[in-house]
Scaffold this active site. Structure first.
Site, mmCIF file in Angstrom:
data_model
loop_
_atom_site.group_PDB
_atom_site.id
_atom_site.type_symbol
_atom_site.label_atom_id
_atom_site.label_comp_id
_atom_site.label_asym_id
_atom_site.label_seq_id
_atom_site.Cartn_x
_atom_site.Cartn_y
_atom_site.Cartn_z
ATOM 1 N N ASP A 51 68.693 26.908 -0.783
ATOM 2 C CA ASP A 51 68.966 25.556 -1.022
ATOM 3 C C ASP A 51 69.832 24.880 -1.802
ATOM 4 O O ASP A 51 70.113 25.175 -3.197
ATOM 5 C CB ASP A 51 67.435 24.655 -1.695
ATOM 6 C CG ASP A 51 67.624 23.327 -1.336
ATOM 7 O OD1 ASP A 51 68.530 22.652 -0.985
ATOM 8 O OD2 ASP A 51 66.349 22.975 -1.621
ATOM 9 N N SER A 130 82.669 12.880 9.355
ATOM 10 C CA SER A 130 82.124 12.827 10.874
ATOM 11 C C SER A 130 83.039 11.299 11.386
ATOM 12 O O SER A 130 83.294 10.779 10.037
ATOM 13 C CB SER A 130 80.550 11.923 10.089
ATOM 14 O OG SER A 130 80.611 11.441 11.427
ATOM 15 N N TYR A 143 74.415 7.547 4.803
ATOM 16 C CA TYR A 143 75.023 8.736 5.305
ATOM 17 C C TYR A 143 76.539 8.729 5.427
ATOM 18 O O TYR A 143 77.297 9.256 5.375
ATOM 19 C CB TYR A 143 74.404 8.942 7.151
ATOM 20 C CG TYR A 143 74.815 9.964 7.875
ATOM 21 C CD1 TYR A 143 74.466 11.191 7.533
ATOM 22 C CD2 TYR A 143 75.607 9.928 8.654
ATOM 23 C CE1 TYR A 143 75.169 12.407 8.030
ATOM 24 C CE2 TYR A 143 76.299 10.878 9.689
ATOM 25 C CZ TYR A 143 75.876 12.557 9.219
ATOM 26 O OH TYR A 143 76.519 12.810 10.368
ATOM 27 N N LYS A 147 80.213 11.036 4.197
ATOM 28 C CA LYS A 147 80.622 11.315 4.815
ATOM 29 C C LYS A 147 82.565 10.732 4.815
ATOM 30 O O LYS A 147 82.856 11.352 5.243
ATOM 31 C CB LYS A 147 80.650 11.117 6.173
ATOM 32 C CG LYS A 147 79.371 12.140 6.902
ATOM 33 C CD LYS A 147 79.903 13.301 6.830
ATOM 34 C CE LYS A 147 78.523 14.074 6.951
ATOM 35 N NZ LYS A 147 78.844 15.388 6.930
HETATM 36 P P1 NAD Z 1 71.601 20.041 11.765
HETATM 37 O O1 NAD Z 1 70.368 19.852 11.556
HETATM 38 O O2 NAD Z 1 72.052 21.572 13.398
HETATM 39 O O3 NAD Z 1 72.102 21.496 10.608
HETATM 40 C C1 NAD Z 1 72.277 21.278 9.608
HETATM 41 C C2 NAD Z 1 71.981 22.214 8.545
HETATM 42 O O4 NAD Z 1 72.202 22.620 7.466
HETATM 43 C C3 NAD Z 1 70.888 22.920 9.371
HETATM 44 O O5 NAD Z 1 70.921 24.380 8.901
HETATM 45 C C4 NAD Z 1 70.738 22.897 7.923
HETATM 46 O O6 NAD Z 1 69.175 24.032 7.243
HETATM 47 C C5 NAD Z 1 71.188 22.817 6.799
HETATM 48 N N1 NAD Z 1 70.818 22.269 5.592
HETATM 49 C C6 NAD Z 1 71.388 20.917 5.407
HETATM 50 N N2 NAD Z 1 70.316 20.473 4.370
HETATM 51 C C7 NAD Z 1 69.891 21.939 3.930
HETATM 52 C C8 NAD Z 1 69.903 22.219 1.886
HETATM 53 N N3 NAD Z 1 68.936 20.914 0.976
HETATM 54 N N4 NAD Z 1 70.509 23.816 1.837
HETATM 55 C C9 NAD Z 1 70.784 23.992 2.489
HETATM 56 N N5 NAD Z 1 70.939 24.093 4.033
HETATM 57 C C10 NAD Z 1 70.369 22.637 4.553
HETATM 58 O O7 NAD Z 1 73.150 19.678 12.179
HETATM 59 P P2 NAD Z 1 74.742 19.447 12.423
HETATM 60 O O8 NAD Z 1 74.514 18.544 13.609
HETATM 61 O O9 NAD Z 1 74.411 20.853 13.474
HETATM 62 O O10 NAD Z 1 75.806 19.398 11.956
HETATM 63 C C11 NAD Z 1 76.440 19.528 11.235
HETATM 64 C C12 NAD Z 1 76.905 19.306 10.402
HETATM 65 O O11 NAD Z 1 77.870 18.675 11.297
HETATM 66 C C13 NAD Z 1 76.641 18.398 9.030
HETATM 67 O O12 NAD Z 1 77.078 17.975 7.921
HETATM 68 C C14 NAD Z 1 77.033 17.049 9.759
HETATM 69 O O13 NAD Z 1 76.897 16.115 9.413
HETATM 70 C C15 NAD Z 1 78.181 16.893 10.488
HETATM 71 N N6 NAD Z 1 77.707 15.865 12.175
HETATM 72 C C16 NAD Z 1 77.018 16.231 12.551
HETATM 73 C C17 NAD Z 1 76.817 15.033 13.888
HETATM 74 C C18 NAD Z 1 75.920 15.087 15.097
HETATM 75 O O14 NAD Z 1 75.956 14.474 16.143
HETATM 76 N N7 NAD Z 1 74.929 16.043 15.068
HETATM 77 C C19 NAD Z 1 78.216 14.128 14.018
HETATM 78 C C20 NAD Z 1 78.691 14.204 12.798
HETATM 79 C C21 NAD Z 1 79.160 15.253 11.981
#
Ligand code: NAD
Length: 243
Positions: A51, A130, A143, A147
């Site tokens: 975690d 982001s 959020y 970022k």
């Molecule tokens: P996702 O939810 O599919 O993956 C995020 C992962 O982070 C998950 O597997 C989760 O278990 C892990 N995580 C979260 N909290 C945790 C913790 N306390 N300990 C260990 N692991 C933890 O999301 P995603 O869309 O693949 O996001 C990946 C990155 O991209 C993130 O930083 C997100 O903010 C960024 N992002 C996503 C988007 C979007 O539209 N999906 C847009 C801009 C930025």
């Protein structure tokens, strides 16, 4: 095989973008240590579940990856959480979670990884910010702020550690078709497939990003092709600017 012989740590490796990054790095020859709360379903050379809200776990991850892989050349700080709402709707728990995962964990991991990389002659760190870290977005105040914080930290670290041969950059996606986005739609009562298709119409390129669209840019930033990039914030948005 740009990454033959390279050793990488990827956080959030079980998520949408993280899993795509792990697949792409391994397909190009890297050995990868994967970190997430549950990494049992992720194929990789080393599994480091935990975690990221646990400071001791985050502090120890780079050394654990180095020990498991025999070195550490690349760190991808990809894990993230999204909390929704204006400041007046944000709970103490939202605040602690958002800052903890999106800012404090990458800070701790970078702080521990930089000396390891310096000793080995250099390395690359890619953070996930982001588009919403570069400009404001509606109804996601904390959020967006986290970022913006990781974007700023990336610029500062990119400047401070370039002389050690360590390049630190960030990818800044707009909307990506991952569980993070889809569960948000589901929570608000929308069908995720329909919502993703509708959202795609708002993007000049005609669709929102797939995880692989972001992973390819992360790999570029981690590769020698980005050898002169330090502290860059690279938007990957299909032509859709955040207003
Ligand atoms: P996702 O939810 O599919 O993956 C995020 C992962 O982070 C998950 O597997 C989760 O278990 C892990 N995580 C979260 N909290 C945790 C913790 N306390 N300990 C260990 N692991 C933890 O999301 P995603 O869309 O693949 O996001 C990946 C990155 O991209 C993130 O930083 C997100 O903010 C960024 N992002 C996503 C988007 C979007 O539209 N999906 C847009 C801009 C930025």
């Amino acid at each position: 095989m740009r990454f033959n012989g390279r050793r990488a740590l990827v956080t959030g490796a079980a998520g949408g973008i993280g899993a795509a990054i792990v697949r792409a790095l391994r397909a190009e020859g890297a050995k990868v240590a994967v970190a997430d709360r549950d990494v049992s379903g992720v194929e990789a050379e080393a599994h480091l579940p935990g975690d990221l809200l646990d400071p001791a776990y985050a502090d120890a991850l780079p050394e654990a990856a180095r020990a498991a892989l025999g070195g550490l050349d690349i760190v991808v700080n990809n894990a993230g959480v999204i909390t929704r709402g204006r400041v007046t709707e944000t709970t103490d728990a939202d605040w602690t979670l958002s800052l903890g995962v999106n800012v404090e964990a990458p800070f701790r991991i970078a702080r521990a990884a930089i000396p390891i990389m310096e000793e080995a002659g250099g390395g690359a760190i890619v953070n996930t910010a982001s588009c919403w870290g570069l400009r404001p977005g509606p109804n996601h105040a904390v959020y967006c702020m986290t970022k913006a914080a990781i974007a700023s930290l990336t610029q500062c670290m990119g400047m401070d550690h370039a002389h050690q041969g360590i390049r630190i950059n960030a990818v800044c996606p707009n909307e990506v078709n991952t569980p993070m986005l889809r569960t948000g739609f589901a929570k608000r009562g929308f069908d995720p497939d329909t919502a993703v298709a509708e959202l795609g119409k708002t993007v000049p390129l005609g669709r929102i990003a797939e995880p692989e669209d972001i992973a390819d840019v992360v790999l570029f930033l981690a590769s020698d092709a980005a050898r002169y990039m330090c502290g860059a914030l690279v938007e990957v948005n299909g032509g859709k600017a955040v207003a």
